[in-house]
Design a protein around this motif. Structure first.
Motif, PDB file in Angstrom:
ATOM      1  N   ASN A 228      -9.322   3.230   0.294  1.00 46.57           N
ATOM      2  CA  ASN A 228      -9.960   1.957   0.314  1.00 46.57           C
ATOM      3  C   ASN A 228     -10.860   1.687  -0.760  1.00 46.57           C
ATOM      4  N   LEU A 229     -11.503   2.561  -1.030  1.00 42.35           N
ATOM      5  CA  LEU A 229     -12.387   2.610  -2.428  1.00 42.35           C
ATOM      6  C   LEU A 229     -11.632   2.578  -3.782  1.00 42.35           C
ATOM      7  N   LEU A 230     -10.380   3.145  -3.694  1.00 36.71           N
ATOM      8  CA  LEU A 230      -9.719   3.422  -4.955  1.00 36.71           C
ATOM      9  C   LEU A 230      -8.721   2.394  -5.395  1.00 36.71           C
ATOM     10  N   LEU A 231      -8.064   1.810  -4.209  1.00 35.95           N
ATOM     11  CA  LEU A 231      -6.983   0.881  -4.493  1.00 35.95           C
ATOM     12  C   LEU A 231      -7.312  -0.435  -5.141  1.00 35.95           C
ATOM     13  N   PRO A 232      -8.338  -0.898  -4.640  1.00 29.88           N
ATOM     14  CA  PRO A 232      -8.847  -2.057  -5.284  1.00 29.88           C
ATOM     15  C   PRO A 232      -8.945  -2.155  -6.720  1.00 29.88           C
ATOM     16  N   ARG A 233      -9.587  -1.110  -7.142  1.00 28.15           N
ATOM     17  CA  ARG A 233     -10.058  -0.731  -8.566  1.00 28.15           C
ATOM     18  C   ARG A 233      -8.418  -0.619  -9.466  1.00 28.15           C
ATOM     19  N   LEU A 234      -7.783   0.432  -8.808  1.00 29.05           N
ATOM     20  CA  LEU A 234      -6.387   0.938  -9.307  1.00 29.05           C
ATOM     21  C   LEU A 234      -5.554  -0.533  -9.391  1.00 29.05           C
ATOM     22  N   ARG A 235      -5.416  -1.370  -8.550  1.00 25.14           N
ATOM     23  CA  ARG A 235      -4.802  -2.554  -8.484  1.00 25.14           C
ATOM     24  C   ARG A 235      -5.112  -3.333  -9.778  1.00 25.14           C
ATOM     25  N   ALA A 236      -6.513  -3.574  -9.878  1.00 26.61           N
ATOM     26  CA  ALA A 236      -6.929  -4.359 -11.056  1.00 26.61           C
ATOM     27  C   ALA A 236      -6.309  -3.814 -12.400  1.00 26.61           C
TER      28      ALA A 236
ATOM     29  N   THR B   7      -3.406  12.383  -8.980  1.00 23.38           N
ATOM     30  CA  THR B   7      -4.723  11.811  -7.692  1.00 23.38           C
ATOM     31  C   THR B   7      -4.491  13.144  -6.729  1.00 23.38           C
ATOM     32  N   PRO B   8      -5.935  13.638  -6.457  1.00 13.62           N
ATOM     33  CA  PRO B   8      -5.801  14.933  -5.447  1.00 13.62           C
ATOM     34  C   PRO B   8      -5.225  14.303  -4.381  1.00 13.62           C
ATOM     35  N   ALA B   9      -4.603  15.350  -3.456  1.00 12.41           N
ATOM     36  CA  ALA B   9      -3.973  15.161  -2.303  1.00 12.41           C
ATOM     37  C   ALA B   9      -4.850  14.680  -1.332  1.00 12.41           C
ATOM     38  N   ALA B  10      -6.141  15.302  -1.408  1.00  9.26           N
ATOM     39  CA  ALA B  10      -7.196  15.064  -0.511  1.00  9.26           C
ATOM     40  C   ALA B  10      -7.568  13.469  -0.466  1.00  9.26           C
ATOM     41  N   VAL B  11      -7.450  12.671  -1.619  1.00 11.12           N
ATOM     42  CA  VAL B  11      -7.941  11.482  -1.658  1.00 11.12           C
ATOM     43  C   VAL B  11      -6.526  10.576  -1.051  1.00 11.12           C
ATOM     44  N   LEU B  12      -5.406  10.985  -1.680  1.00 13.69           N
ATOM     45  CA  LEU B  12      -4.308  10.136  -0.790  1.00 13.69           C
ATOM     46  C   LEU B  12      -4.106  10.235   0.538  1.00 13.69           C
ATOM     47  N   ASP B  13      -4.741  11.423   1.129  1.00 13.73           N
ATOM     48  CA  ASP B  13      -4.574  11.525   2.435  1.00 13.73           C
ATOM     49  C   ASP B  13      -5.682  11.031   3.380  1.00 13.73           C
ATOM     50  N   ASP B  14      -6.812  10.727   2.665  1.00 13.77           N
ATOM     51  CA  ASP B  14      -8.020  10.020   3.263  1.00 13.77           C
ATOM     52  C   ASP B  14      -8.108   8.388   3.150  1.00 13.77           C
ATOM     53  N   ASP B  15      -8.067   7.906   3.989  1.00 15.25           N
ATOM     54  CA  ASP B  15      -7.851   6.310   4.163  1.00 15.25           C
ATOM     55  C   ASP B  15      -9.071   5.731   3.569  1.00 15.25           C
TER      56      ASP B  15
ATOM     57  N   ARG C  77       0.666  -1.177  -0.028  1.00 11.48           N
ATOM     58  CA  ARG C  77      -0.001   0.008   0.137  1.00 11.48           C
ATOM     59  C   ARG C  77       1.054   1.401  -0.247  1.00 11.48           C
ATOM     60  N   HIS C  78       1.860   1.176   0.820  1.00 14.11           N
ATOM     61  CA  HIS C  78       2.557   2.598   0.898  1.00 14.11           C
ATOM     62  C   HIS C  78       3.332   2.870  -0.399  1.00 14.11           C
ATOM     63  N   GLU C  79       3.709   1.729  -1.055  1.00 14.29           N
ATOM     64  CA  GLU C  79       4.541   2.073  -2.347  1.00 14.29           C
ATOM     65  C   GLU C  79       3.527   2.432  -3.511  1.00 14.29           C
ATOM     66  N   VAL C  80       2.395   1.979  -3.333  1.00 16.28           N
ATOM     67  CA  VAL C  80       1.552   2.589  -4.472  1.00 16.28           C
ATOM     68  C   VAL C  80       0.937   3.779  -4.074  1.00 16.28           C
ATOM     69  N   ILE C  81       0.876   4.200  -3.174  1.00 14.71           N
ATOM     70  CA  ILE C  81       0.581   5.772  -2.768  1.00 14.71           C
ATOM     71  C   ILE C  81       1.675   6.540  -3.016  1.00 14.71           C
TER      72      ILE C  81
END
Length: 235
Positions: free
Chosen positions: A152-160, A140-148, A127-131
């Protein structure tokens, strides 16, 4: 209205329909500014991939060729049409162009398929390397990157999506459609040589570089729409 067309069915009256495919982690809404510039000549049609926005209840694709299989029927019957894709979307558009008959293929923010090995592993990164990678890419807006919760909504789709791009191997060496390739002057992942390599994949290839990093596409909407129209002979 089909869920893959969140902004409405393609216009039957337009001279050309421009189907737009998003970058990894992106959605049809990334092309909303483009959609606002549609006209009677070129109808901008953002395609919604599964797993995002109005299709959030569906599993995102993890294999590019399977995804393209599902898109062939989406664009069928809307001739004449053109394809535009940025980053991951460029690879999807390229494979889709090999299975259909677009007037022109527009690729953006992507090295040519022949330079890819299909052995990437970013989708497996912790996770930390993806961020950190998202911060580096500056899309990606900083507001998204700083909001867990948002992450949690973005990362599964992004990994896919990253799996789609990381494991992709081209199924065809060239396409019949002419290609317009766009790049950013300071894109850290798409050097000029990688952009120029698109010339190996079609008989007619035009290459242009615009100011900006990997997400130059989000900062030059009007310019890009005008260039697309010009290359389609609609300027």
């Amino acid at each position: 209205m089909r869920p893959c067309f969140p902004y409405g069915e393609p216009s039957a009256r337009a001279r050309v329909r421009l189907f737009c495919l998003p970058y990894a982690g992106g959605a049809a809404s990334s092309y909303h500014p483009w959609w606002q510039h549609r006209d009677g000549a070129v109808d901008v049609v953002p395609i919604q991939l599964p797993g995002r926005e109005n299709r959030v209840g569906e599993d995102p694709a993890t294999d590019l060729h399977a995804l393209v299989d599902s898109l062939v029927d989406v664009v069928a019957g809307y001739e004449p049409f053109a394809l535009f894709g940025h980053s991951m979307g460029a690879l999807i558009a390229y494979e889709l162009a090999g299975r259909t008959a677009p007037e022109r293929l527009f690729v953006s923010g992507s090295v040519a398929p022949g330079t890819l090995t299909g052995t990437g592993t970013t989708y497996r990164w912790p996770r930390h390397e993806v961020i950190a990678e998202l911060r580096r890419l500056n899309g990606t807006p900083a507001a998204v990157l700083d909001d867990d919760d948002l992450l949690n909504l973005l990362l599964p789709r992004l990994r896919a999506d990253w799996q789609v791009a990381d494991t992709y191997r081209p199924s065809t060496a060239r396409v019949a459609a002419p290609i317009s390739a766009f790049g950013g002057t300071s894109d850290p992942d798409v050097p000029l040589a990688g952009l120029l390599a698109w010339r190996k994949h079609a008989e007619d290839v035009r290459t242009r570089v615009l100011p900006g990093d990997h997400f130059f596409v989000d900062r030059h909407t009007r310019t890009l729409v005008d260039l697309v129209r010009a290359d389609l002979g609609m300027s």
